[in-house]
Scaffold this motif. Sequence first.
Motif, PDB file in Angstrom:
ATOM      1  N   HIS A 268       0.848  -1.202   0.000  1.00  0.00           N
ATOM      2  CA  HIS A 268       0.000   0.000   0.000  1.00  0.00           C
ATOM      3  C   HIS A 268       0.876   1.242   0.000  1.00  0.00           C
TER       4      HIS A 268
ATOM      5  N   HIS B  77       2.450   3.749   1.964  1.00  0.00           N
ATOM      6  CA  HIS B  77       2.786   3.777   3.393  1.00  0.00           C
ATOM      7  C   HIS B  77       2.755   5.192   3.953  1.00  0.00           C
ATOM      8  N   ALA B  78       2.410   5.283   5.249  1.00  0.00           N
ATOM      9  CA  ALA B  78       2.331   6.600   5.887  1.00  0.00           C
ATOM     10  C   ALA B  78       3.502   6.839   6.826  1.00  0.00           C
TER      11      ALA B  78
ATOM     12  N   HIS C 243      -7.189  -0.661   5.645  1.00  0.00           N
ATOM     13  CA  HIS C 243      -6.176   0.234   6.224  1.00  0.00           C
ATOM     14  C   HIS C 243      -6.039   1.442   5.288  1.00  0.00           C
TER      15      HIS C 243
ATOM     16  N   ASP D 282      -0.481  -3.945   5.911  1.00  0.00           N
ATOM     17  CA  ASP D 282      -1.038  -3.431   7.170  1.00  0.00           C
ATOM     18  C   ASP D 282      -2.512  -3.785   7.294  1.00  0.00           C
TER      19      ASP D 282
ATOM     20  N   HIS E 175       4.442  -4.696   9.359  1.00  0.00           N
ATOM     21  CA  HIS E 175       5.031  -4.139  10.580  1.00  0.00           C
ATOM     22  C   HIS E 175       4.805  -5.082  11.744  1.00  0.00           C
TER      23      HIS E 175
HETATM   24 FE   LIG Z   1       0.557   1.520   6.638  1.00  0.00          FE
END
Ligand SMILES: [Fe+2]
Length: 357
Positions: free
Chosen positions: A58, A60-61, A114, A133, A174
């Motif tokens: 995805h 990512h943040a 997510h 995630d 993660h």
């Molecule tokens: Fe994420």
Amino acid sequence: MLIFRQLFDPQSSTYTYLVADSRSREAILIDPVFDQARRDDALLRELDLKLVATLETHVHADHVTGAWLLKRSHGSQIALSGDSGASGADRYLAHGDRVAFGERCLEVRSTPGHTRGCVSYVLDDESMAFTGDCLLIRGSGRTDFQEGDARTMYRSVKSQILSLPPSCLLYPAHDYRGLTVTSVAEERRFNPRLGGDIGEKDFVGYMENLGLPHPKLMDIAVPANLQCGRPAQDTELPAEPSWAPLTFTFAGIWELSPAVLEEHAANVQIVDVREQDEYRGPLGHIKGSSLIPLHELPARAGELAKDRPVVTVCRSGARSAQAVVLLQKAGFKDVANLQGGMLRWRGEGNPVEGSRD
Ligand SMILES: [Fe+2]
Ligand SMILES: N[C@@H](CCC(=O)N[C@@H](CS)C(=O)NCC(=O)O)C(=O)O
């Protein structure tokens, strides 16, 4: 045979996965991290693998992807979900697509919740899946930003992940406690948010009350990842040492070959970290080198100039690799290890002084 490595970025607690086909040597990296691209380069080289693609689970943040950097150095294809909203990819994936590496492949499963564009990757034989995630070990990704939605996540987990064979191993993007892997059977039973008889409403209630602060790097990471990790300016790239052509090892050490040292000998300080008797022993030493045994190095590092590159040498290249670490700790920026030490230096026919034979 499958080659598989789980790699970790301690800054963001991100797992990057290397999967490769041992016959063709073709490899894929799932969720590479920008700051770890050098490590990934080294591992690919040391395992003699060809990176054919990087896959994102995805946008990512919490960290910037290494996809663009790796494409620059390996020519790998950048692939992520078409629902991600990202630009700059070579391939936009949809549910059911397959991404091949040699004779093996990963199947794309759409697992939003997510973020809208989250996908999981399932290995061809369903023995392992990379859940990003969406499903975390005994947990799940948060659903409170980037078009996250708890209901959608619940359905993704139940229909696409926990429906896999019980023995299928699950690898998340993660883990914040150091856990590394789980299985479908385990999560069906023990996931406190999604396992057992927990219903959609229970899950939504749980997720609405997480109360997590936003990721520290969110404002940097999301825009960068929407460009697949391409920096706005070249200055953002991690600096490569410019004083000699060096190689970075998976062990985290800059090294140079005897031939490169020969060429640059006039511009560097050569430090031999063996013991006195070895320095004067049968293997001899390199002309112009100074002797500082490894155990004396922390106390005597001040004898070396910080503004000239340092090359460390020992018998085989092992003690001198530790010398690189010690000198870097002491504030030396340009330090590299002589690959293979005096054994290789001599083996390649380079001149020595003080040799008894
Ligand atoms: Fe994420
Ligand atoms: N403290 C971390 C927060 C990371 C975070 O929010 N991670 C997201 C994934 S991008 C998540 O879903 N976390 C779930 C959790 O922390 O339980 C940071 O600043 O980066």
